[in-house]
Write a protein that holds these residues in place. Structure first.
Motif, mmCIF file in Angstrom:
data_model
loop_
_atom_site.group_PDB
_atom_site.id
_atom_site.type_symbol
_atom_site.label_atom_id
_atom_site.label_comp_id
_atom_site.label_asym_id
_atom_site.label_seq_id
_atom_site.Cartn_x
_atom_site.Cartn_y
_atom_site.Cartn_z
ATOM 1 N N ALA A 125 0.841 -1.209 0.000
ATOM 2 C CA ALA A 125 0.000 0.000 0.000
ATOM 3 C C ALA A 125 0.871 1.252 0.000
ATOM 4 O O ALA A 125 0.598 2.212 -0.725
ATOM 5 N N LYS A 126 1.953 1.238 0.803
ATOM 6 C CA LYS A 126 2.834 2.412 0.852
ATOM 7 C C LYS A 126 3.520 2.648 -0.490
ATOM 8 O O LYS A 126 3.936 3.761 -0.786
ATOM 9 N N ALA A 127 3.657 1.579 -1.290
ATOM 10 C CA ALA A 127 4.278 1.734 -2.615
ATOM 11 C C ALA A 127 3.249 2.203 -3.652
ATOM 12 O O ALA A 127 3.546 2.259 -4.846
ATOM 13 N N GLY A 128 2.036 2.489 -3.197
ATOM 14 C CA GLY A 128 1.015 3.025 -4.102
ATOM 15 C C GLY A 128 0.275 1.957 -4.890
ATOM 16 O O GLY A 128 -0.376 2.252 -5.899
ATOM 17 N N ILE A 129 0.366 0.712 -4.436
ATOM 18 C CA ILE A 129 -0.297 -0.391 -5.147
ATOM 19 C C ILE A 129 -1.654 -0.651 -4.486
ATOM 20 O O ILE A 129 -1.746 -0.714 -3.254
#
Ligand SMILES: Cc1cc2nc3c(=O)[nH]c(=O)nc-3n(C[C@H](O)[C@H](O)[C@H](O)COP(=O)(O)OP(=O)(O)OC[C@H]3O[C@@H](n4cnc5c(N)ncnc54)[C@H](O)[C@@H]3O)c2cc1C
Length: 414
Positions: free
Chosen positions: A48-52
């Motif tokens: 989630a933190k990687a924008g996925i």
């Protein structure tokens, strides 16, 4: 199979911080994570933190299976000594396996700094020792190999160290860095809160009962027990020991039952240098850690669990074996720290849980060819927490098209 029994410290001390709803609709996402223990939580956090786009589904309650029974000792050292690991896989793989765990302690510290809870993370030295003279030679070899490869170790003998340790040490390796402790339940929830802030969707009481991994017809999806579908590009399996059922033709190690007792707080413990993590060389070994509220956790006295229907794998609290193992742990604690005079009434929590050992102490992280769109992040072995953190990073890299050679250390065909 009954995984956990007794009164677990972490969940007894913390009321459930948040309840997530169950899934009542079909979803489409980039990544679906199955399992809401620490492995699922850290994986959801990274993705989630990687924008996925990330969805996590948990069969029952977040963090309520192995995670809540975890002793949560964080150690760069692996149950399989570096000397043994070298003889199995060569020196480079042995050193790299230790180094990844060493680095993961700092990585976890950095991750926790981004959370809204300190999760009781604390660094600590760790002692690996034997009271038996016969063990000194091989322990020295282990010490020398670790030192040669740059790990911060100090050789210990209690003749020189009776100020620091109240128990006999024929030989021991004191590691001054690369270890610590954490509260696994608070960590799981804090990671999920952060993942949710970054856009992850989280569902509890949502049991995945089918995995479809047939990319040829665009059918990579999981289905819940109530028939809702989550379609995704990738599925990450973080179902802990339950994942063994998905792996064909291979035993992923063996199950044992391990026992923990937890004392009342002891602000002063004479003969316990820096309240360090302690592990002896017995088989099964005994392990000791402190908590932030200054309790002592002592664990071990493992018994092989056998198969699904074996009595021990389903041990209930009335079985006399349970009391016997708790009493043995108490006797060991009294031997280690005689000045404390710990009594049965000083034990405030006791619990036992299934634990999966692997033949080399390493986890299983990566893919199998019969599920081409599934990733597995399985923290088997006693470095489970650091392993699933490393696994979450390796799998994120893989998803982003960067396959790390470190995955070769943890693949399924070994
Ligand atoms: C007794 C014990 C002591 C340990 N001590 C240490 C230690 O000192 N240091 C250390 O680093 N590690 C330790 N570990 C290992 C470490 O705690 C785990 O590796 C870590 O907590 C990660 O657990 P997990 O998320 O993989 O598994 P779990 O916490 O078991 O989570 C798996 C989740 O998947 C869910 N699930 C299963 N099937 C489905 C399905 N079909 N659909 C949806 N959800 C599903 C389950 O309900 C469960 O919540 C210990 C483990 C145990 C059991």
């Amino acid at each position: 199979m009954r995984y956990v029994a007794g009164n677990c410290l972490w969940t007894a001390q913390t009321t459930i911080p948040k309840q997530y709803s169950y899934l009542t609709t079909d979803l489409q996402t980039e990544v679906v994570i199955v399992g809401g223990g620490l492995a699922g939580a850290i994986t959801a956090y990274q993705f989630a933190k990687a924008g996925i786009q990330t969805v996590l589904v948990e069969r029952t309650i977040i963090g309520y299976l192995s995670t809540r029974a975890s002793t949560s000792i964080l150690q760069y050292e692996i149950d399989t000594n570096m000397v043994q690991l070298q003889s199995m896989y060569g020196i480079d793989a042995a050193v790299r396996s230790f180094q990844l765990c060493f680095d993961a302690v700092s990585d976890l510290e950095k991750v926790i700094q981004t959370l809204d809870d300190d999760c009781e993370f604390s660094r600590s030295p760790c002692l690996y020792y034997s009271p038996k003279k016969n063990d000194v030679r091989w322990l020295e070899r282990e010490f020398n190999l670790r030192r040669k490869h740059g790990f911060p170790v100090e050789w210990i003998q209690s003749e020189q160290d009776n100020e620091r340790f109240s128990f006999p040490i024929a030989g021991g390796i004191l590691s001054t860095d690369g270890a610590g402790t954490v509260n696994p339940y608070r960590l799981t929830h804090a990671l999920l809160r952060e993942a949710e802030k970054a856009g992850a969707k989280i569902y509890e009481n949502t049991d995945i009962d089918k995995i479809y991994d047939e990319p040829s017809n665009g059918q990579t999806k999981v289905t819940t027990q109530h028939g809702f579908h989550i379609t995704a590009k990738k599925i990450v399996i973080c179902t802990g020991y339950e994942a063994k059922n998905l792996i064909r033709g291979q035993r992923l190690g063996s199950l044992a039952r391990t026992f923990n007792i937890v004392t009342k707080p002891y602000p002063e413990v004479p003969g316990w240098y820096d309240r360090c993590i302690i592990r002896d060389t017995d088989e099964p070994y005994t392990y000791v850690r402190s908590t932030n509220d200054q309790r002592i956790i002592i664990g071990g006295e493992d018994v092989n669990a056998g198969g699904v229907s074996s009595k021990i794998s389903n041990l209930d609290d009335e079985d006399p074996l349970v009391e016997q193992q708790y009493n043995r742990l108490l006797a060991k604690l009294q031997e280690l720290f005689p000045q404390l005079q710990v009594q049965p009434s000083d034990i405030e929590f006791q619990y036992h849980a299934l634990f999966n050992n692997t033949k080399d102490g390493l986890p299983f992280i990566g893919q199998v060819d019969y599920y081409p769109n599934c990733y597995f992040n399985l923290g088997y072995g006693s470095n489970g927490i650091l392993s699933v953190l490393t696994g979450s990073k390796l799998l994120l890299d893989l998803y982003q098209g960067k396959k790390s050679p470190d995955l070769d250390l943890f693949h399924f065909q070994r």
